[in-house]
Design a protein around this motif. Structure first.
Motif, short mmCIF file in Angstrom:
data_model
loop_
_atom_site.label_atom_id
_atom_site.label_comp_id
_atom_site.label_asym_id
_atom_site.label_seq_id
_atom_site.Cartn_x
_atom_site.Cartn_y
_atom_site.Cartn_z
N THR A 186 0.74 -1.12 0.00
CA THR A 186 0.07 0.08 0.05
C THR A 186 0.93 1.27 -0.14
N GLN A 210 2.30 4.41 1.00
CA GLN A 210 2.26 5.01 2.28
C GLN A 210 2.18 6.54 2.46
N PRO A 211 1.13 7.06 2.97
CA PRO A 211 1.05 8.44 2.85
C PRO A 211 2.04 9.49 3.58
N ASN A 212 2.69 8.92 4.67
CA ASN A 212 3.51 9.46 5.28
C ASN A 212 5.16 9.56 4.52
N THR A 251 7.89 7.56 5.53
CA THR A 251 7.88 5.99 5.26
C THR A 251 7.71 5.54 3.88
#
Lengths: 399, 181
Positions: B32, B34-36, B39
């Motif tokens: 997936t 990652q939005p951060n 990360t």
């Protein structure tokens, strides 16, 4: 014709039973009559009082003879000279009916004879007066007794009435049908209310005990701690004594409301992850304030805005990306607590969903999601998005 | 990071080695985006390494965005996780930024369009050029004429890393000293 008269207790063909209440005593001014602790029934046409021992002893008052009704809340009774008041007796709320014509109860029963009056009191020993009063007023404004006559007339001339008047009649029929449905649904409500009544009585007596206890033990800290705890439980159950009202606080209403929210919710919110949605607060607060003290969503919002000005522990915050309005306790300790709780849960289950977190923390789903997203933002968590759900794992990328 | 291989002897052994997927491959959040940001950077770094190693191991010169989604590279059957097309194109874009990949273009002039295909340079173009040049030097083929077939498909070069090199990549070679006819 006397306005209060004997009745056989049978309903008219188009008469509906709306509401009833037990333990009603009829008063003639300050004098208790022989009609004690009976069942008072409200129909669309009449008030019927049934003696609880003697089935044949039924009184009726036609609603069309009632000028108006008033609700008399409990108040201190002035010391009366009559013989019965030597025993200190609790005063219950009453409904006062102002009748068209004077009546003489002495016609009906001669034990407590009295002078002709156009007032009659009903005393509600078990409560339920508010609801009864409301229902009574509904019926008085609806005037079903006049409507039923019109209806009968229109039925007689049914065949001639075609065209526009026919349409009107159809509409009238529909209205009547709706009216009946509404009445029936209110009947259901009445049953519910009478069942809830016992709980309300219990809670009221507990509240009075608390207030007595607080007066008695203002100096002893331990006991007030207990009281505070108990109050917390009450709030969870849904009770605030003396809710702030517009009348009691005037222009400072929203500030006072903010203070009430802060006093009652700070502890609960800090125990539930330090954050709670406004929707939850709204429900809890209104439940706690009870029917008499319901507040609007707008009032709550204004109060929350005031909350930030007063500068208390509780803060009102809006998270636009989640469209989330919350009250939260803002300190880092709380965040750390939540994070450690989350990582603990993740250690146990490998991953955590918002639903799982909301279940184990007792907070709402959106708040749980917010906490997890926070964790993601801090870099502590990372997400696994599938078709089924959104899971959060410990952020192994950054370790 | 991929190091430029100076020691040619080790190349063949590296290629035939068993491919080890990194630990991230068995970590569901890897699949997936990652939005951060922090990360995400780590995640994409790991993905880029994996894609290059995988392509090198399988000797893949071109990846098609749509086809690649269902290969074992981008979908882990054991975990039941699969990269979204978005994530794959983000990974490929990241590789392009690092000069490790290049989108295949179609059309000419103003009509040039990005296709769904992507060259993967597990050796960069410069590295390929150097490898070819070293081979030419080693076999004293300077100033001689070789056919393209000889250079990349012939039996002579069977043991060289550029054996069966993608022709499109071969023609991108810009090393001076090699002339095409």
């Amino acid at each position: 014709m006397n306005t209060v008269k004997w009745s056989n207790g049978k309903l008219f063909p188009n008469e509906d039973l709306i509401y009833d209440q037990q333990a009603i005593t009829i008063y003639n001014l300050e004098e208790k009559t022989g009609f004690q602790k009976g069942k008072l029934q409200l129909t669309s046409h009449r008030l019927l009082w049934n003696d609880h021992n003697d089935k044949n002893c039924i009184l009726e008052i036609s609603l069309n003879q009632i000028k108006n009704a008033e609700l008399k809340q409990v108040q201190n009774r002035p010391p009366s000279s009559s013989t019965s008041s030597k025993l200190s007796r609790q005063i219950y709320p009453r409904i006062l009916l102002n009748l068209d014509k004077p009546f003489e109860l002495s016609n009906l029963v001669d034990v407590y004879g009295a002078y002709p009056q156009s007032f009659v009191y009903f005393e509600f020993e078990y409560g339920g007066h508010n609801e009864f009063y409301q229902m009574l007023n509904n019926q008085l404004t609806r005037k079903k007794w006049t409507m039923s006559l019109d209806q009968q007339n229109s039925l007689n001339t049914k065949i001639q009435n075609i065209g526009i008047s026919g349409i009107q009649r159809q509409k009238q029929d529909k209205l009547d049908q709706q009216d009946q449905q509404i009445n029936e649904s209110f009947k259901d409500l009445g049953v519910l209310m009478s069942q809830a009544k016992e709980m309300v009585n219990l809670s009221n007596s507990l509240i009075s005990k608390i207030s007595k206890a607080t007066v008695a033990s203002t100096n002893e800290n331990e006991e007030t701690e207990d009281i505070k705890k108990l109050k917390g439980y009450f709030l969870n159950m849904g009770l605030i004594d003396n809710p702030v009202t517009k009348e009691s606080s005037g222009s400072q209403y929203h500030k006072a409301l903010a203070l009430e929210i802060s006093n009652n919710f700070t502890k609960i919110i800090s125990q539930n992850g330090g954050i709670m949605t406004l929707a939850d607060i709204y429900c809890k607060l209104n439940r706690a304030r009870g029917i008499a003290g319901l507040i609007s969503a707008e009032d709550l919002l204004n109060a929350c805005k005031q909350l930030n000005k007063i500068n208390l522990d509780l803060k009102y915050n809006v998270y636009k990306d989640l469209n989330l309005h919350v009250l939260e306790i803002q300190n880092n300790q709380m965040n750390e607590q939540n994070m450690s709780k989350i990582s603990e849960l993740i250690e146990q289950n490998e991953y955590l969903t918002p639903y799982g977190l909301s279940k184990s923390m007792g907070c709402s789903l959106i708040v749980a999601k917010k906490l997890l997203l926070d964790g993601e933002q801090y870099g502590k968590l990372c997400r696994d998005e599938t078709n089924i759900d959104l899971r959060f794992y410990k952020n192994l990328f950054l370790l | 990071d991929l190091t430029i291989l100076n020691d040619f002897k080790s190349i063949n052994s590296q290629i035939t080695n068993h491919l080890d997927f990194p630990w991230q491959y068995n970590f569901p959040p890897f699949f997936t985006l990652q939005p951060n940001e922090d990360t995400k950077r780590k995640q994409l770094d790991a993905w880029c390494d994996l894609v290059l190693n995988y392509c090198k191991f399988k000797r893949i010169y071109q990846l098609d965005l749509n086809e690649a989604q269902n290969t074992e590279l981008f979908s882990n059957k054991k975990l039941d996780r699969k990269c979204s097309l978005e994530l794959i194109s983000v990974i490929l874009d990241q590789l392009v930024k690092a000069n490790r990949a290049e989108w295949v273009m179609s059309g000419e002039g103003k009509n040039v369009k990005k296709t769904t295909k992507c060259f993967i340079y597990w050796f960069s173009l410069d590295e390929w050029a150097k490898l070819l040049y070293e081979y030419v030097n080693k076999n004293s083929l300077q100033n001689t004429v070789c056919t393209i077939y000889e250079l990349i498909d012939g039996d002579e070069v069977r043991k060289e890393p550029f054996y069966k090199l993608d022709r499109q990549i071969f023609f991108k070679n810009s090393e001076p000293g090699v002339k095409f006819f």
